[in-house]
Scaffold this active site. Structure first.
Site, PDB file in Angstrom:
ATOM      1  CB  SER A 115      -7.215   5.696  10.648  1.00 18.45           C
ATOM      2  OG  SER A 115      -7.092   4.748   9.586  1.00 18.45           O
ATOM      3  CE  LYS A 157       5.896  -3.526 -13.765  1.00 17.78           C
ATOM      4  NZ  LYS A 157       6.293  -4.461 -12.451  1.00 17.78           N
TER       5      LYS A 157
END
Length: 261
Positions: free
Chosen positions: A78, A130
């Site tokens: 990765s 949010k």
């Protein structure tokens, strides 16, 4: 891989981003250094840390014209592969694990635990998204769609970097972008690495790429003090305190919501 300082038992240490950047700077300034070998051993980390390290390797090569050889050790997958992609040559240890070319979003969910202990979290926000990725409640369908979009965006970037540096067949692309892990021989077969060997072989390869005719001297950078700072040193505590660190900040960071390579 992270931009956060690393915690030890009695003191903090610079982040891996700071360490790699500082050592590349030393190698760039030293006229007697003809090539660099990076021993890569990491399962990955944050998207940003992986990208900074890749950029640092590319910048070093472009500014110094010194070859860089990445040698994969135990696990170099990765983000570990991402940072090595910009090397002149990638060599995998015969028992290395690599691959995992993709992106994952991690979000702890403690909402059921909070219900069990009778604890709630009151959040006042300016918009519906949010507090997206909040661990205190299940995510909404809209939030999952937004996160899927971010994953696709960062995976496209990762894939474009791999394809920029590696010539993969259509069959190899299909296998690589499943994001699975693989051994060294499979990675060589697919074209993700250039060779399989040991760290000594990586040193020999670096010498060959640098055009050295004589047996080179090997210099290993080890930190004995916090110096040679780069802009990526975010440490606030630089000396031993005498009191052991319990690593709570690091444990909290491991649970931090975010995108990871």
């Amino acid at each position: 891989l992270s931009t956060d300082p690393r915690e030890g038992l009695f003191s903090d240490g610079p982040s891996i981003v700071q360490e790699v950047r500082a050592r590349l700077d030393l190698a760039a300034e030293d006229e007697e250094v003809a090539a660099v070998v990076l021993a890569v051993d990491t399962p990955g980390g944050t998207v940003t840390a992986s990208d900074i390290l890749y950029h640092s390797v590319m910048q070093f090569r472009e500014e110094t014209d010194k070859p860089v050889v990445s040698c994969f050790m135990v696990v170099s997958a990765s983000g570990g592969y991402y940072l090595a992609a910009g090397s002149d040559h990638i060599m995998a240890h015969p028992t290395s694990i690599t691959g995992s070319i993709g992106t994952v979003f991690i979000r702890p969910d403690v909402s059921e635990l909070m219900d069990m202990v009778g604890v709630s979290m009151e959040i006042t926000k300016s918009g519906t998204l949010k507090d997206m990725a909040s661990p205190f409640r299940p995510s909404t369908e809209e939030e999952r769609e937004r996160i899927a979009g971010l994953i696709a965006e960062h995976t496209t970037r990762f894939a474009s970097i791999v394809l920029e540096h590696r010539e993969l067949t259509d069959l190899a692309r299909e296998e690589v972008f499943k994001a699975g892990i693989m051994g060294a021989e499979k990675a060589l077969e697919l074209g993700l690495v250039d060779s399989v060997g040991y760290l000594d072989d990586a040193v020999d390869k670096a010498a060959e790429l640098a055009g050295l005719e004589e047996e080179p001297s090997l210099v290993v950078y080890r930190r004995r003090s916090v110096s040679n700072d780069s802009p990526y040193n975010t440490m606030t505590r630089t000396q031993d305190t005498g009191w052991p660190s319990l690593g709570l900040a690091g444990a909290a960071g491991a649970m931090r919501p975010g995108l990871y390579y």
